[in-house]
Design a protein around this motif. Structure first.
Motif, PDB file in Angstrom:
ATOM      1  N   GLU A 262      55.205  35.796  85.950  1.00  0.00           N
ATOM      2  CA  GLU A 262      53.969  35.010  85.974  1.00  0.00           C
ATOM      3  C   GLU A 262      54.228  33.570  86.425  1.00  0.00           C
ATOM      4  OE1 GLU A 262      52.859  33.788  81.571  1.00  0.00           O
ATOM      5  OE2 GLU A 262      53.695  35.821  81.544  1.00  0.00           O
ATOM      6  N   ILE A 263      55.393  33.028  86.072  1.00  0.00           N
ATOM      7  CA  ILE A 263      55.743  31.678  86.517  1.00  0.00           C
ATOM      8  C   ILE A 263      55.897  31.668  88.037  1.00  0.00           C
ATOM      9  CG2 ILE A 263      57.511  29.881  86.448  1.00  0.00           C
ATOM     10  CD1 ILE A 263      55.993  30.085  83.838  1.00  0.00           C
ATOM     11  N   ALA A 264      56.587  32.688  88.551  1.00  0.00           N
ATOM     12  CA  ALA A 264      56.792  32.764  90.000  1.00  0.00           C
ATOM     13  C   ALA A 264      55.447  32.826  90.709  1.00  0.00           C
ATOM     14  CB  ALA A 264      57.629  33.995  90.337  1.00  0.00           C
TER      15      ALA A 264
ATOM     16  N   TYR B  41      66.803  31.837  87.923  1.00  0.00           N
ATOM     17  CA  TYR B  41      67.974  32.096  87.083  1.00  0.00           C
ATOM     18  C   TYR B  41      67.732  33.209  86.079  1.00  0.00           C
ATOM     19  CZ  TYR B  41      70.522  28.245  89.082  1.00  0.00           C
ATOM     20  OH  TYR B  41      71.196  27.449  89.961  1.00  0.00           O
ATOM     21  N   THR B  42      66.563  33.803  86.086  1.00  0.00           N
ATOM     22  CA  THR B  42      66.359  34.920  85.167  1.00  0.00           C
ATOM     23  C   THR B  42      66.752  36.220  85.852  1.00  0.00           C
ATOM     24  OG1 THR B  42      64.121  35.608  85.780  1.00  0.00           O
ATOM     25  CG2 THR B  42      64.306  33.676  84.368  1.00  0.00           C
ATOM     26  N   PRO B  43      67.088  37.227  85.055  1.00  0.00           N
ATOM     27  CA  PRO B  43      67.504  38.508  85.641  1.00  0.00           C
ATOM     28  C   PRO B  43      66.319  39.355  86.087  1.00  0.00           C
ATOM     29  CG  PRO B  43      67.696  38.573  83.257  1.00  0.00           C
ATOM     30  CD  PRO B  43      67.266  37.180  83.602  1.00  0.00           C
TER      31      PRO B  43
ATOM     32  N   ASP C 212      73.161  34.864  88.863  1.00  0.00           N
ATOM     33  CA  ASP C 212      73.377  35.422  87.539  1.00  0.00           C
ATOM     34  C   ASP C 212      74.822  35.193  87.115  1.00  0.00           C
ATOM     35  OD1 ASP C 212      72.110  38.223  85.843  1.00  0.00           O
ATOM     36  OD2 ASP C 212      74.006  37.247  85.411  1.00  0.00           O
ATOM     37  N   MET C 213      74.978  34.487  86.020  1.00  0.00           N
ATOM     38  CA  MET C 213      76.323  34.173  85.525  1.00  0.00           C
ATOM     39  C   MET C 213      77.115  35.427  85.188  1.00  0.00           C
ATOM     40  SD  MET C 213      75.583  31.008  82.987  1.00  0.00           S
ATOM     41  CE  MET C 213      75.585  29.315  83.589  1.00  0.00           C
ATOM     42  N   ILE C 214      76.430  36.446  84.693  1.00  0.00           N
ATOM     43  CA  ILE C 214      77.161  37.652  84.297  1.00  0.00           C
ATOM     44  C   ILE C 214      77.715  38.372  85.523  1.00  0.00           C
ATOM     45  CG2 ILE C 214      77.011  39.889  83.135  1.00  0.00           C
ATOM     46  CD1 ILE C 214      75.175  38.702  81.132  1.00  0.00           C
TER      47      ILE C 214
HETATM   48  N1  NAD Z   1      71.137  33.498  85.650  1.00  0.00           N
HETATM   49  C1  NAD Z   1      71.954  33.032  84.741  1.00  0.00           C
HETATM   50  O1  NAD Z   1      73.107  32.805  85.042  1.00  0.00           O
HETATM   51  C2  NAD Z   1      71.472  32.752  83.373  1.00  0.00           C
HETATM   52  C3  NAD Z   1      72.292  32.127  82.444  1.00  0.00           C
HETATM   53  C4  NAD Z   1      71.770  31.819  81.192  1.00  0.00           C
HETATM   54  C5  NAD Z   1      70.477  32.167  80.895  1.00  0.00           C
HETATM   55  N2  NAD Z   1      69.736  32.804  81.808  1.00  0.00           N
HETATM   56  C6  NAD Z   1      68.335  33.119  81.592  1.00  0.00           C
HETATM   57  O2  NAD Z   1      67.641  31.924  81.850  1.00  0.00           O
HETATM   58  C7  NAD Z   1      66.565  31.789  80.971  1.00  0.00           C
HETATM   59  C8  NAD Z   1      66.693  30.522  80.154  1.00  0.00           C
HETATM   60  O3  NAD Z   1      67.914  30.494  79.410  1.00  0.00           O
HETATM   61  P1  NAD Z   1      68.155  29.380  78.331  1.00  0.00           P
HETATM   62  O4  NAD Z   1      69.457  29.583  77.719  1.00  0.00           O
HETATM   63  O5  NAD Z   1      67.868  28.059  78.920  1.00  0.00           O
HETATM   64  O6  NAD Z   1      67.028  29.773  77.281  1.00  0.00           O
HETATM   65  P2  NAD Z   1      66.259  28.825  76.268  1.00  0.00           P
HETATM   66  O7  NAD Z   1      65.573  29.691  75.286  1.00  0.00           O
HETATM   67  O8  NAD Z   1      67.171  27.762  75.784  1.00  0.00           O
HETATM   68  O9  NAD Z   1      65.163  28.103  77.189  1.00  0.00           O
HETATM   69  C9  NAD Z   1      63.972  28.684  77.589  1.00  0.00           C
HETATM   70  C10 NAD Z   1      62.892  27.600  77.624  1.00  0.00           C
HETATM   71  O10 NAD Z   1      61.719  28.098  78.234  1.00  0.00           O
HETATM   72  C11 NAD Z   1      60.600  27.670  77.474  1.00  0.00           C
HETATM   73  N3  NAD Z   1      59.475  28.580  77.714  1.00  0.00           N
HETATM   74  C12 NAD Z   1      59.187  29.749  77.091  1.00  0.00           C
HETATM   75  N4  NAD Z   1      58.089  30.302  77.630  1.00  0.00           N
HETATM   76  C13 NAD Z   1      57.668  29.469  78.603  1.00  0.00           C
HETATM   77  C14 NAD Z   1      56.582  29.489  79.509  1.00  0.00           C
HETATM   78  N5  NAD Z   1      55.711  30.498  79.524  1.00  0.00           N
HETATM   79  N6  NAD Z   1      56.454  28.466  80.364  1.00  0.00           N
HETATM   80  C15 NAD Z   1      57.317  27.447  80.355  1.00  0.00           C
HETATM   81  N7  NAD Z   1      58.382  27.372  79.525  1.00  0.00           N
HETATM   82  C16 NAD Z   1      58.531  28.372  78.660  1.00  0.00           C
HETATM   83  C17 NAD Z   1      61.076  27.649  76.054  1.00  0.00           C
HETATM   84  O11 NAD Z   1      60.285  26.782  75.269  1.00  0.00           O
HETATM   85  C18 NAD Z   1      62.506  27.119  76.230  1.00  0.00           C
HETATM   86  O12 NAD Z   1      62.536  25.720  76.203  1.00  0.00           O
HETATM   87  C19 NAD Z   1      66.553  33.062  80.168  1.00  0.00           C
HETATM   88  O13 NAD Z   1      65.735  33.997  80.831  1.00  0.00           O
HETATM   89  C20 NAD Z   1      67.967  33.535  80.220  1.00  0.00           C
HETATM   90  O14 NAD Z   1      68.033  34.932  80.088  1.00  0.00           O
HETATM   91  C21 NAD Z   1      70.200  33.084  83.038  1.00  0.00           C
END
Ligand code: NAD
Ligand code: NAD
Lengths: 213, 213
Positions: free
Chosen positions: B160-162, B176-178, B193-195
DNA sequence: TTTTTGTTGTGAAACTTTACACATGTCCAC
DNA sequence: GTGGACATGTGTAAAGTTTCACAACAAAAA
């Protein structure tokens, strides 16, 4: 299982296939077509089939690929049978993001330890991962047979951390600092920089913008 | 400045060259050789020279490349002359890591806004970047002519953000989300993706380990 | 001067990665 | 059962990327 000379890109995509498949795995849906996988990763179906061919997996002509089987097979190929242990050095924003994202995601990779210098973090547990003082790094790495290190310390400290990791017997390093590191050839080094990604997006966004005008 | 069909990989490396050059820029050292740049990025000197050839830069046969000139030229090529504005959606660990890392690093890319739903974050300023409620996203994006969005919200919210970003007129997304996203062809999409990185390191570390035994 | 050293710049070859094209197979509709 | 729709699997071509090999040159050394 071992497959000779799997291309770098294929290894990367296998990891992505697994991630995507785990995301759609459910009771209802047991099979998936190459074009469905392709769409999720924004690549072509041929690419998917070619990769699966390389790992010797055959799908069902009518139903596609068995999701569970495929996840398992990818595991057999990219995971180490005996498992590998991982440590994060530097428990700041990035280190924490990694650990919380990683949590519970992979069974063959275990996040064993974090290291920091901040007394408020040391001897506490973050998302199941204990944090130790950086001085204990050699000891903990060796004791636990940790073979992979992730560097998320301030960049000035990165070279000394890398050296300590190598001396402790690490086999692979994932470096998130912008500092160039020097490691021996037997240590696999991977680096990533968010700004490089952002600049790439900026460059091609600007280019697209002209093209689609 | 515009150069026809610069390879993807070259664009990526140009960004890395600039990062590395900024790191070694100083009063004493004004020039650099291709093999020095190469060593910092773990690539070959020929690769460096080829890339510089592609952007039409010539070095001094005896002194190498003028660091300042090269930094400027790379800027002329990969940066947009008029600058591009960037927003981060989701101010968690990852979003904060990005913003604090980015701070002060690039003049042609400006980090204009962050968005979140957490009341404790909204209407505060993080490392110079104001955080707004997600509802204000379309308004702020359009008003400020923001053309690039970084997605770091929990993965369920990513689609939905996209969509909101695209509807607001964004031209590039760094996800950065999967979660697999679908965006129109005129929007450039990059994912990380870090993983996947970790699994790549794990795979090649294990492979190296056998090879160097 | 002449030779040696060490660099850049680049055509062409080699290698890596992706895509095309199509044979093959399965199921379903008729 | 026969034909059509729609998958997979794969030889081969094409595109993308890196490396080789060496000419050209400048400065320092002999
Ligand atoms: N690609 C990668 O390498 C990688 C690495 C770490 C985390 N992630 C993913 O990235 C995302 C964020 O990770 P994180 O550790 O920062 O998580 P986090 O929970 O610390 O941060 C998420 C933030 O998004 C906010 N949020 C929630 N719903 C929202 C919305 N509808 N609109 C705007 N903001 C909203 C939350 O309040 C929070 O501040 C997660 O999806 C996680 O799975 C990806
Ligand atoms: N590659 C990328 O995409 C990217 C993105 C963001 C940040 N970074 C870089 O990653 C690093 C970490 O970023 P962050 O936002 O998490 O920073 P941060 O300041 O939040 O975290 C750094 C952590 O390292 C700890 N630390 C300091 N010195 C240490 C030492 N000698 N040994 C062990 N731990 C030590 C600090 O106590 C802190 O907890 C920085 O170098 C930053 O520039 C890279």
């Amino acid at each position: 299982m071992f497959i000779k000379n799997l291309p770098h890109k294929t290894v990367e995509r296998l990891s992505q296939y697994r991630r995507a498949l785990l995301l759609i795995l459910s009771k209802e849906k047991t099979h998936v077509f190459s074009h469905e996988i392709a769409q999720m990763l924004h690549i072509t179906p041929v690419q998917v089939r070619r990769d699966l061919m390389l790992i010797g997996y055959s799908g069902n002509l009518r139903k596609g690929y068995d999701i569970k089987e495929l996840i398992d097979l990818i595991g057999k190929i990219i995971d180490s049978e005996r498992g590998q242990r991982v440590a994060v050095v530097g428990l700041g924003n990035l280190g924490k993001a990694f650990i919380s994202y990683f949590k519970g995601k992979r069974s063959k990779l275990s996040m064993i330890a974090a290291f920091d210098v901040n007394p408020e973090k040391i001897n506490r547990v973050f998302d199941g991962v204990p944090c130790y003082h950086i001085n204990q790094l050699p000891e903990i790495i060796k004791q636990n047979n940790i073979s992979i290190g992730i560097i998320t310390v301030p960049s000035e400290q990165a070279p000394e951390i890398a050296e300590a990791l190598v001396l402790s017997g690490i086999k692979g390093i994932l470096n998130y600092t912008p500092k160039p590191l020097n490691v021996p050839a037997y240590v696999y080094l991977e680096e990533y920089d968010m700004i490089t990604s952002l600049e790439k997006v900026a460059f091609f966004a600007k280019k697209n913008d002209e093209r689609f005008k």
